[in-house]
Write an enzyme that holds these catalytic residues in place. Structure first.
Site, short mmCIF file in Angstrom:
data_model
loop_
_atom_site.label_atom_id
_atom_site.label_comp_id
_atom_site.label_asym_id
_atom_site.label_seq_id
_atom_site.Cartn_x
_atom_site.Cartn_y
_atom_site.Cartn_z
N GLU A 109 -25.62 -18.48 9.26
CA GLU A 109 -25.79 -19.35 10.33
C GLU A 109 -27.23 -20.07 10.30
O GLU A 109 -28.25 -19.26 10.06
CB GLU A 109 -25.60 -18.64 11.98
CG GLU A 109 -25.45 -20.04 12.84
CD GLU A 109 -24.91 -19.14 14.22
OE1 GLU A 109 -23.97 -18.36 14.18
OE2 GLU A 109 -26.02 -19.51 15.13
N ASP A 111 -29.50 -22.35 12.98
CA ASP A 111 -29.66 -23.21 14.26
C ASP A 111 -30.82 -23.82 14.80
O ASP A 111 -31.99 -23.52 14.61
CB ASP A 111 -29.65 -21.89 15.09
CG ASP A 111 -28.44 -21.10 15.09
OD1 ASP A 111 -27.46 -21.23 14.67
OD2 ASP A 111 -28.60 -19.94 15.36
N GLU A 113 -31.58 -24.83 18.50
CA GLU A 113 -30.85 -24.75 19.99
C GLU A 113 -32.09 -25.52 20.82
O GLU A 113 -33.33 -25.04 20.81
CB GLU A 113 -30.58 -23.28 20.07
CG GLU A 113 -29.72 -22.69 19.32
CD GLU A 113 -29.37 -21.11 20.03
OE1 GLU A 113 -30.11 -20.57 20.64
OE2 GLU A 113 -28.20 -20.69 19.34
#
Ligand SMILES: *[C@@H]1O[C@H](CO)[C@@H](O)[C@H](O)[C@H]1NC(C)=O
Ligand SMILES: *[C@@H]1O[C@H](CO)[C@@H](O)[C@H](O)[C@H]1NC(C)=O
Ligand SMILES: *[C@@H]1O[C@H](CO)[C@@H](O)[C@H](O)[C@H]1NC(C)=O
Ligand SMILES: *[C@@H]1O[C@H](CO)[C@@H](O)[C@H](O)[C@H]1NC(C)=O
Ligand SMILES: *[C@@H]1O[C@H](CO)[C@@H](O)[C@H](O)[C@H]1NC(C)=O
Length: 286
Positions: A109, A111, A113
């Protein structure tokens, strides 16, 4: 002296213009949401506008919302334009990320955010998982208000490096240093986005709801991959694999170091309370 200054300003403008047009590769994006994406949850909390060229995701006490790409990718230059929720959105998280099958314990993953805020500073949280192992957080204080306008958030992923960009400025680099004992994402991934309020972020002031994030630019520059044969996606026929993208160029290095010096607020690589020894990749991503 003045002349030099004007010259370097000119050079900077040229570089910025060239970099922006390379990313857009001369195309005006007229891709509709459903060409490359579909909603995954909170269907009644998503609103397509502007001839499906833009989507608004909302969160209130009943639900948040999210979408993901129809395809899985094995490399690419992923790009979205995003405006995060206004109002006092503490506890709300807006995301844009790449993820392999999330339920598997060995997932990869990458990311972006956005942590909800009570006004500035606005925090951008990043993380990266390989084989289910994350805990590689870096946080940045943004140099603009991400709630007021759309800004570009890009992820370059090729065989050599992963680079997080904010408005074409590289803020984080994760190099493929597998030869030196580090790990590197190697599984096909979906592009995912969501607005949600996980319990770990604490209290959300629901009297300020609904909180709304907006996303644009649904064109995808990525190598579609339906199996685990990731070397297919390292072909030089994809422009994001070209050798000018194997590492940052000198101008990008300058911007990168400037961001790390002035806007990096947390770096797992220098957190000795969690990592008495920095993880193996750290020394290669300076
Ligand atoms: C963009 O897409 C819309 C509808 O999806 C269409 O009506 C319009 O002609 C397209 N514009 C261009 C320049 O392709
Ligand atoms: C958001 O919270 C901050 C700090 O608590 C406050 O100063 C500001 O007025 C609030 N803004 C809105 C729109 O409620
Ligand atoms: C990482 O780089 C090595 C060469 O150093 C290469 O063999 C390998 O395929 C790359 N791994 C990934 C997952 O891109
Ligand atoms: C929640 O927002 C409301 C409306 O802006 C405000 O009056 C109230 O003080 C906020 N509550 C907290 C705990 O910040
Ligand atoms: C929050 O922001 C949205 C969008 O700007 C607005 O429509 C809504 O009224 C705001 N809510 C509050 C409680 O201020």
């Amino acid at each position: 002296m003045d002349y030099c200054w004007v010259l370097s300003l000119f050079a900077f403008v040229v570089v910025v213009v060239v970099v922006s047009s390379v990313n857009a590769i001369g195309r005006v994006d007229n891709t509709s949401f459903y060409d490359n994406y579909h909603l995954t949850w909170g269907f009644d909390h998503a609103l397509l506008t502007n001839q499906e060229k833009e989507i608004q995701l909302s969160i209130d006490t009943s639900s948040g919302s999210g979408f993901e790409s129809n395809a899985l990718y094995g490399s690419g230059f992923f790009h979205i334009r995003m405006k995060i929720p206004e109002n006092n959105s503490s506890g709300v998280i807006s995301t844009f990320y790449l993820s392999s099958t999330p339920s598997s314990s060995d997932h990869d993953e990458i990311d972006f955010e956005f942590l909800g805020n009570n006004g500035p500073p606005y925090t951008l949280h990043t993380n990266l998982y390989t084989n289910g192992q994350g805990a590689r957080e870096q946080q940045f204080r943004l140099w603009f208000d991400p709630t007021k306008q759309f800004h570009s958030y890009n992820l370059l992923w090729n065989q050599y490096q992963i680079v997080f960009f904010v408005d074409n400025v590289p803020i984080r680099v994760f190099k493929n240093s597998t030869e030196n004992g580090a790990s590197y994402p190697s599984k096909p991934m979906h592009i995912v986005a969501s607005v949600w309020g996980p319990s770990w972020t604490g209290h959300i002031n629901w009297s300020q709801a609904p909180f709304q994030a907006h996303y644009q630019r649904f064109h995808v520059d990525g190598c579609v991959l339906n199996d685990y044969d990731i070397p297919k996606c390292y072909s030089s026929k994809y422009w994001w694999n070209n050798n000018n993208l194997w590492k940052l160029n000198p101008q990008q290095r300058g911007s990168y170091q400037n961001v790390r010096h002035n806007y990096l607020t947390y770096d797992y690589c220098s957190d000795r309370s969690r990592y008495p020894e920095p993880p193996p990749e750290c020394q290669f991503n300076q």
